[in-house]
Design a protein around this motif. Sequence first.
Motif, PDB file in Angstrom:
ATOM      1  N   GLN A 140      34.477 -68.006 -13.711  1.00 48.51           N
ATOM      2  CA  GLN A 140      35.712 -68.779 -13.696  1.00 48.51           C
ATOM      3  C   GLN A 140      36.071 -69.247 -12.296  1.00 48.51           C
ATOM      4  O   GLN A 140      36.756 -70.261 -12.129  1.00 48.51           O
ATOM      5  CB  GLN A 140      36.855 -67.945 -14.278  1.00 48.51           C
ATOM      6  N   ALA A 141      35.608 -68.520 -11.297  1.00 52.74           N
ATOM      7  CA  ALA A 141      35.880 -68.905  -9.909  1.00 52.74           C
ATOM      8  C   ALA A 141      34.898 -69.949  -9.383  1.00 52.74           C
ATOM      9  O   ALA A 141      34.998 -70.382  -8.239  1.00 52.74           O
ATOM     10  CB  ALA A 141      35.854 -67.678  -9.011  1.00 52.74           C
ATOM     11  N   GLY A 142      33.931 -70.358 -10.230  1.00 52.36           N
ATOM     12  CA  GLY A 142      32.983 -71.390  -9.828  1.00 52.36           C
ATOM     13  C   GLY A 142      31.715 -70.886  -9.188  1.00 52.36           C
ATOM     14  O   GLY A 142      31.011 -71.646  -8.520  1.00 52.36           O
ATOM     15  N   ALA A 143      31.374 -69.616  -9.405  1.00 52.03           N
ATOM     16  CA  ALA A 143      30.138 -69.069  -8.837  1.00 52.03           C
ATOM     17  C   ALA A 143      28.926 -69.796  -9.386  1.00 52.03           C
ATOM     18  O   ALA A 143      28.857 -70.075 -10.586  1.00 52.03           O
ATOM     19  CB  ALA A 143      30.040 -67.577  -9.141  1.00 52.03           C
ATOM     20  N   ASP A 144      27.972 -70.111  -8.516  1.00 48.22           N
ATOM     21  CA  ASP A 144      26.741 -70.718  -9.007  1.00 48.22           C
ATOM     22  C   ASP A 144      25.792 -69.621  -9.483  1.00 48.22           C
ATOM     23  O   ASP A 144      26.081 -68.426  -9.368  1.00 48.22           O
ATOM     24  CB  ASP A 144      26.090 -71.598  -7.935  1.00 48.22           C
ATOM     25  N   ILE A 145      24.640 -70.038 -10.031  1.00 49.05           N
ATOM     26  CA  ILE A 145      23.735 -69.068 -10.642  1.00 49.05           C
ATOM     27  C   ILE A 145      23.207 -68.071  -9.613  1.00 49.05           C
ATOM     28  O   ILE A 145      22.991 -66.894  -9.921  1.00 49.05           O
ATOM     29  CB  ILE A 145      22.563 -69.790 -11.362  1.00 49.05           C
ATOM     30  N   THR A 146      23.019 -68.509  -8.380  1.00 50.75           N
ATOM     31  CA  THR A 146      22.536 -67.606  -7.340  1.00 50.75           C
ATOM     32  C   THR A 146      23.568 -66.529  -7.040  1.00 50.75           C
ATOM     33  O   THR A 146      23.242 -65.337  -6.926  1.00 50.75           O
ATOM     34  CB  THR A 146      22.203 -68.392  -6.058  1.00 50.75           C
ATOM     35  N   GLN A 147      24.818 -66.932  -6.910  1.00 56.22           N
ATOM     36  CA  GLN A 147      25.879 -65.963  -6.636  1.00 56.22           C
ATOM     37  C   GLN A 147      26.071 -64.997  -7.799  1.00 56.22           C
ATOM     38  O   GLN A 147      26.204 -63.781  -7.605  1.00 56.22           O
ATOM     39  CB  GLN A 147      27.185 -66.711  -6.340  1.00 56.22           C
ATOM     40  N   LEU A 148      26.067 -65.535  -9.016  1.00 59.53           N
ATOM     41  CA  LEU A 148      26.219 -64.675 -10.194  1.00 59.53           C
ATOM     42  C   LEU A 148      25.128 -63.613 -10.254  1.00 59.53           C
ATOM     43  O   LEU A 148      25.394 -62.424 -10.445  1.00 59.53           O
ATOM     44  CB  LEU A 148      26.172 -65.522 -11.467  1.00 59.53           C
ATOM     45  N   ASN A 149      23.900 -64.060 -10.095  1.00 61.64           N
ATOM     46  CA  ASN A 149      22.787 -63.123 -10.247  1.00 61.64           C
ATOM     47  C   ASN A 149      22.679 -62.137  -9.093  1.00 61.64           C
ATOM     48  O   ASN A 149      22.232 -61.006  -9.275  1.00 61.64           O
ATOM     49  CB  ASN A 149      21.476 -63.894 -10.419  1.00 61.64           C
ATOM     50  N   GLY A 171      17.275 -81.047  -7.586  1.00 63.17           N
ATOM     51  CA  GLY A 171      18.128 -80.068  -6.924  1.00 63.17           C
ATOM     52  C   GLY A 171      19.498 -80.548  -6.528  1.00 63.17           C
ATOM     53  O   GLY A 171      19.974 -80.246  -5.433  1.00 63.17           O
ATOM     54  N   LEU A 172      20.175 -81.300  -7.392  1.00 65.09           N
ATOM     55  CA  LEU A 172      21.529 -81.767  -7.093  1.00 65.09           C
ATOM     56  C   LEU A 172      22.530 -80.676  -7.464  1.00 65.09           C
ATOM     57  O   LEU A 172      22.616 -80.257  -8.618  1.00 65.09           O
ATOM     58  CB  LEU A 172      21.828 -83.042  -7.883  1.00 65.09           C
ATOM     59  N   ILE A 173      23.276 -80.220  -6.493  1.00 61.92           N
ATOM     60  CA  ILE A 173      24.258 -79.165  -6.726  1.00 61.92           C
ATOM     61  C   ILE A 173      25.605 -79.597  -6.154  1.00 61.92           C
ATOM     62  O   ILE A 173      25.686 -80.540  -5.387  1.00 61.92           O
ATOM     63  CB  ILE A 173      23.833 -77.824  -6.095  1.00 61.92           C
ATOM     64  N   GLY A 174      26.654 -78.872  -6.543  1.00 56.64           N
ATOM     65  CA  GLY A 174      27.977 -79.157  -6.016  1.00 56.64           C
ATOM     66  C   GLY A 174      29.038 -79.055  -7.085  1.00 56.64           C
ATOM     67  O   GLY A 174      28.760 -78.794  -8.257  1.00 56.64           O
ATOM     68  N   ASP A 175      30.278 -79.268  -6.686  1.00 53.47           N
ATOM     69  CA  ASP A 175      31.405 -79.222  -7.604  1.00 53.47           C
ATOM     70  C   ASP A 175      31.351 -80.405  -8.572  1.00 53.47           C
ATOM     71  O   ASP A 175      31.080 -81.542  -8.170  1.00 53.47           O
ATOM     72  CB  ASP A 175      32.703 -79.255  -6.801  1.00 53.47           C
ATOM     73  N   PRO A 183      25.754 -78.416 -11.493  1.00 60.54           N
ATOM     74  CA  PRO A 183      27.121 -78.451 -10.958  1.00 60.54           C
ATOM     75  C   PRO A 183      27.859 -77.149 -11.265  1.00 60.54           C
ATOM     76  O   PRO A 183      27.443 -76.356 -12.112  1.00 60.54           O
ATOM     77  CB  PRO A 183      27.775 -79.626 -11.707  1.00 60.54           C
ATOM     78  N   THR A 184      28.962 -76.955 -10.588  1.00 64.40           N
ATOM     79  CA  THR A 184      29.849 -75.831 -10.878  1.00 64.40           C
ATOM     80  C   THR A 184      31.256 -76.366 -11.124  1.00 64.40           C
ATOM     81  O   THR A 184      31.604 -77.455 -10.674  1.00 64.40           O
ATOM     82  CB  THR A 184      29.896 -74.823  -9.720  1.00 64.40           C
ATOM     83  N   VAL A 185      32.053 -75.595 -11.868  1.00 63.49           N
ATOM     84  CA  VAL A 185      33.429 -75.983 -12.166  1.00 63.49           C
ATOM     85  C   VAL A 185      34.351 -74.832 -11.804  1.00 63.49           C
ATOM     86  O   VAL A 185      34.095 -73.679 -12.182  1.00 63.49           O
ATOM     87  CB  VAL A 185      33.611 -76.334 -13.652  1.00 63.49           C
ATOM     88  N   ASN A 186      35.396 -75.133 -11.090  1.00 61.00           N
ATOM     89  CA  ASN A 186      36.439 -74.153 -10.830  1.00 61.00           C
ATOM     90  C   ASN A 186      37.470 -74.295 -11.941  1.00 61.00           C
ATOM     91  O   ASN A 186      38.268 -75.222 -11.956  1.00 61.00           O
ATOM     92  CB  ASN A 186      37.082 -74.401  -9.462  1.00 61.00           C
TER      93      ASN A 186
END
Length: 531
Positions: free
Chosen positions: A192-201, A324-328, A392-395
């Motif tokens: 819910q805080a917008g963690a990406d897959i790397t942070q989650l894992n 490899g496009l990442i971001g909010d 992408p990630t969503v907050n």
Amino acid sequence: MASSSTTCLRNLARSIFQVGVEAVSPRSAVERAVKRVSNSLLVETDGQQYEFPLQENVKVVGFGKAVHSMALGVVDILGTRESRTSGGLGENIVAPVNHLTHAAVCSVPHGIVRTNNQLLEDRIVLHHGARHNLPDASAASAAWEIRDIAEACDRSDLLIVLISGGGSALLPMPVDGITLEEKRRTTQLLAQAGADITQLNTVRHHLSQFKAGGLARLAQPAQVLSLVLSDVLDDRLDIIAGGPTCNADTTREDCVKICSSLGVLPQLPRAVREFLESTGSSATPEQFPSSRVTNCIIGSNRTAVDAAVTEASRHVQVTFPYYGLIGDADELGCFYGRWMHLASAAYRGCGSSLAELYQWIMSRLDDEDLATAVVEACQQQKSFCFVAGAEPTVNVRGTGLGGRSQQLALRAAVEVTTASSGSHRRQGKAALPPSSPPSSDSRACSDMTALLLAAGTDGIDGPTDACGAMAHSDGIGASMKEAAACLVDNDAYSFFKNHGSGKDLLVTGATGTNVSDLHVLLFQHKHSSEL
């Protein structure tokens, strides 16, 4: 109302996306990479070949959104062999030999497998868990069964581990002192805080007995072969599904930094926070058995992007892949929407817009080849397709329905409408960021059509029946106020469902695969006959 050109682009974008998804069909990926020759199993990937002797000694386990189809491919390959014995008339006999010691055991998400196929039920044991990608009791039960299989392996066994996206939540086995509910709550807070897959894992690694190579250690002294369908853009094995067969070098301190940066550290369950903040590093695990473990990536987001680009090249004049496009999601949606607007002006022949377009692409992607290709396509009035592998990630701040792809698409639709109307007035939290540059020409484009499709390859985008959505240069007209409110409430699904007869929602159903997201951005001059 969408123009006929938009309808044409909408159909083409769907087709390009579908080809990309089909290229990472789990069973096809297995069959391309794995072959059985006599009494050996051969695996070839990235130009390397591995050989494993078969002596009716194979155990198969799997976890993830795609592993049921992967398992079918594996059990078919292992199920029979050619006998060298001749029959009465001298012919070769194909004698069934089952190299498996038991049915394959797979942990899959709720709703992924919708079949009454008796063949599947007889050869593969499926456990359904991790509803909404959160670990639960069903997933925990599957994890215990997989652990029992791994611990029962001896040196003569070959344990084949099938791994795909979504696998991390399907293999929950918390460390001592932390409950499954506490681990689940931690995962939910991070997401819910917008963690990406790397942070989650990274955090889940340290709360699990299985992850970061734990499964491979449990299976020793057996030989371990992992077949991986990667949902991580850079294909890092220590991140995919938490790296259960791959060593990792992160620490609890890394987890604390992640939680702090996302602002969730004070909200973590007490036991989790105390564990992560405990002095000293994590207990040193048993040495990782590198010589007994082989990890092979048999499909990835790059595979899907390349297939989609090949399909696009059949219909448009210029194509460009991006990996490899990442971001909010909101920021990326703004980027795409502004790109569509500036390209519209550039196709129309506004010279200053070409420079703005080049600078806009460079400011976000820093890719000179891409920026040059886009500008040249506009100058030469050529159709263009950009295909990106994305995550992408969503907050999440609101209570509406949607997912990261729908949020991104709606943000793009709002941006292209605002830019084309010449209005950059702030509209609450959903307004353009201050960094958005003014346009030298804000007239609506009548000579060119642009369309963006953003969707998840697994067929799922948030808790909805859609996998993504589309935005186009026709914009959303008088619905801007409602769109802005939906963005703030993370309610993109409701907006798309209630406007345009839902034609801009992409609903495929579960695809049975998962290699993150695809973005398809199309530009077509309205007078072109390419489509």
